[in-house]
Design a protein around this motif. Structure first.
Motif, mmCIF file in Angstrom:
data_model
loop_
_atom_site.group_PDB
_atom_site.id
_atom_site.type_symbol
_atom_site.label_atom_id
_atom_site.label_comp_id
_atom_site.label_asym_id
_atom_site.label_seq_id
_atom_site.Cartn_x
_atom_site.Cartn_y
_atom_site.Cartn_z
ATOM 1 N N ARG A 280 1.906 3.948 -5.597
ATOM 2 C CA ARG A 280 1.686 5.361 -5.881
ATOM 3 C C ARG A 280 2.348 5.668 -7.211
ATOM 4 N N ALA B 225 -7.842 -3.977 -0.798
ATOM 5 C CA ALA B 225 -8.661 -3.152 -1.689
ATOM 6 C C ALA B 225 -7.985 -1.822 -1.977
ATOM 7 N N ASP B 226 -7.317 -1.260 -0.983
ATOM 8 C CA ASP B 226 -6.651 0.033 -1.171
ATOM 9 C C ASP B 226 -5.421 -0.104 -2.064
ATOM 10 N N ARG C 157 0.827 -1.202 0.000
ATOM 11 C CA ARG C 157 0.000 0.000 0.000
ATOM 12 C C ARG C 157 0.862 1.252 0.000
ATOM 13 N N ALA D 269 -6.825 -0.154 -5.475
ATOM 14 C CA ALA D 269 -7.357 1.160 -5.841
ATOM 15 C C ALA D 269 -6.234 2.122 -6.196
ATOM 16 N N ARG D 270 -5.050 1.915 -5.649
ATOM 17 C CA ARG D 270 -3.893 2.767 -5.931
ATOM 18 C C ARG D 270 -3.129 2.298 -7.175
ATOM 19 N N ASP E 41 -6.640 6.121 8.066
ATOM 20 C CA ASP E 41 -6.353 6.278 6.638
ATOM 21 C C ASP E 41 -7.306 5.438 5.785
ATOM 22 N N LEU E 42 -7.694 4.280 6.317
ATOM 23 C CA LEU E 42 -8.531 3.353 5.558
ATOM 24 C C LEU E 42 -10.024 3.581 5.783
ATOM 25 N N ALA F 292 -9.442 -4.411 3.795
ATOM 26 C CA ALA F 292 -9.406 -2.999 3.403
ATOM 27 C C ALA F 292 -8.058 -2.625 2.808
ATOM 28 N N LEU F 293 -6.977 -3.173 3.358
ATOM 29 C CA LEU F 293 -5.640 -2.893 2.825
ATOM 30 C C LEU F 293 -5.506 -3.406 1.393
#
Length: 529
Positions: A45, A249-250, A41, A253-254, A93-94, A246-247
């Motif tokens: 970026r 998925a994030d 995560r 998403a990034r 953050d999540l 959640a991690l």
């Protein structure tokens, strides 16, 4: 006025442009536990192409869900330590901060033989700060409490600090404090016996405070007063398993990729193809079936990550976030100089089995043993489990999910230093054992027919992080891996199993990896210095 000729300035500008416009840095993270997810995560970026590879069919490691009795419960870690604020920051953050919950403050009990009493509250790892306090006397008797009080009178040893927790407690406060209070706590937290635990790892500053104040109980009191007020642990409404979900998925998403069922067999330095290999590749490409999609030519890479199905991934950086045995094997494949790390006399990983029971018996709502019971490993014990958590008494969300008159109880089997005996039992035998143990620990025997759902979850935990000698082994791993460009290692076997330790180490690892992206730019800027 610059001393550099115009041509050199043009060359420098071209180098900088080339560095900025370079393809994304390819990062492969091996291991989809909490450490690997956090690294992925943090690295997902712009400028980075992140691929996380997990060999099993799910991410999260020991933070795992289980479907039982119409509920989704935690099959592994059920809480997190609040120290440092690292987990809370990540949850915020999540978008999970509104779902953070606190446990029932009534606390746990401890069982000695066939007797259960509340675990004294004003202590550290079971070491009391007030040896003659009422709850300490109730737990270990007057003889044990008076022996513990002698700690106030015994001179502090002037030659060196005691390194082993068990030895320190035994010398200062006696065997009853060690066996009946400290051992049940630390074996559950650290999966190791007190005599094997390094004081400076499990209680940093304790030896120094002991020397300064003159007593172990005084040192415990000082460390407790220095800690922040509030609950030492928290949880997530619905279960801790929501965090790795959640991690993952994030990460996606990034722009990162999360792949399960991807087993890595080796990490090897990339070598450019020979002229013959390049020619063979051209011939194969020319003869390939035109119907098949054209394969992209492999870019130059620092590493090649090999999977068990024959797939190869090029990587500019590789982060090993897998368990100890897998990481040590992959380090050896990455660099022969790292092969010796596997021979450092590593302690065996602990083996634990969790049994979860859903019990339809409203009497359990009146249980007097708080949120659970720790079981001292003493002769004459009538219980095989090492601990029990009354989950529906500890967490309000579990009670709501279970409904009136139904309770969730979780038992843990497997003592430090030996495999869980429960692993040799079949489901029927283990269910009967768990029902008997839970009835004794709750002081309310109930029939096996009251159990509406049963599940067993075996775990092989990370290496006992806090054992004596482990600090030196871990430091050697870190220092030797630091010498290999583009290779990093993190995970609970290096930090301890708690999320409060795993998350900050994973974030520091990600920072080092992200630094690779701009190293080329920095080198270009200083190339003519």
């Amino acid at each position: 006025m610059s001393d550099h000729p115009a041509g050199r300035s043009d060359d420098l500008g071209e180098e900088i442009r080339h560095a900025v416009e370079a393809p994304p840095t390819r990062i492969v993270v091996i291991g989809g536990g909490m450490a690997g997810l956090v690294v992925a995560r943090e690295c997902a970026r712009p400028g980075f192409a992140v691929t996380l590879l997990e060999g099993s069919d799910r991410v999260g490691g020991s933070v795992a869900p289980i479907e039982l009795g119409g509920m989704t419960l935690d099959a592994g870690a059920e809480s997190f330590a609040t120290r440092g604020g690292h987990v809370a920051e990540l949850l915020d953050d999540l978008g999970l901060s509104d779902d953070v919950v606190q446990p029932n403050p009534s606390g746990a009990w401890v069982r000695h033989g066939s007797r259960s009493v509340p675990l004294p509250k004003a202590g550290l790892l079971g070491i009391p700060s007030s040896p003659l306090a009422r709850d300490v006397v109730a737990a270990i008797g007057w003889s044990g409490a008076l022996r513990a009080y002698l700690d106030r009178l015994i001179p502090v040893l002037k030659i060196g600090a005691e390194r082993r927790l068990g030895t320190l407690v035994r010398k200062r406060m006696g065997r009853k404090v060690l066996d009946l209070l400290v051992a049940p706590v630390v074996t559950g937290v650290y999966s190791a016996a007190p005599d094997d635990l390094d004081v400076e790892v499990v209680a940093p500053g304790l030896n120094a405070a002991l020397t300064r104040l003159g007593s172990l109980s005084g040192a415990v009191g000082e460390l407790r007063s220095a800690s922040k007020a509030g609950s030492a642990v928290g949880g997530i409404r619905g279960g801790m398993w929501r965090l790795p979900q959640a991690l993952a998925a994030d990460v996606e998403a990034r722009g990162g990729s999360v792949r399960t069922g991807a087993r890595v067999t080796a990490v090897e330095p990339w070598t450019p193809p020979t002229a013959e290999e390049a020619a063979e590749a051209l011939v194969e490409s020319a003869l390939a079936d035109p119907v098949e999609p054209e394969q992209e030519p492999q870019q130059e890479a620092r590493w090649i990550v090999r999977l068990d199905d024959g797939e190869e991934l090029g990587a500019d950086a590789v982060v090993l976030a897998s368990p100890a045995d897998a990481s040590l094997a992959l380090l050896a494949s990455a660099d022969p100089a790292l092969a010796g790390l596997a021979d450092l006399d590593w302690p065996p990983a602990s083996s634990v089995e969790l049994v979860t029971l859903v019990v339809a018996d409203e009497r359990l709502g009146t249980t007097p043993v708080g949120t659970g019971v720790l079981v001292a490993d003493v002769p004459g014990s009538d219980v095989k489990a090492k601990a029990m958590t009354h989950s529906s008494a500890k967490w309000a969300w579990v009670a709501e999910a279970a409904g009136d008159g139904t309770h969730v109880v979780r038992l843990s089997y497997g003592r430090a230093g030996r495999p869980a005996e429960s692993l040799a039992l079949n489901d029927g035998e283990l269910k009967a054992q768990a029902v008997a143990d839970a009835g004794r620990l709750l002081n309310i025997p109930f029939a096996e027919s009251a159990v509406t759902a049963f599940a067993r979850t075996p775990w092989t935990n990370a290496l006992p992080y806090a054992t004596v000698g482990q600090r030196e082994r871990i430091q050697r791993v870190r220092s030797e891996v630091d010498g290999v460009e583009g290779l990093e290692v993190t995970g609970s076997w290096l930090t301890g199993t708690g999320l409060a330790s795993v998350i900050p180490d994973a974030r520091r690892t990600a920072e080092r990896v992200r630094g690779l992206r701009w190293r080329a730019l920095t080198e270009a800027l200083h190339a003519d210095d």
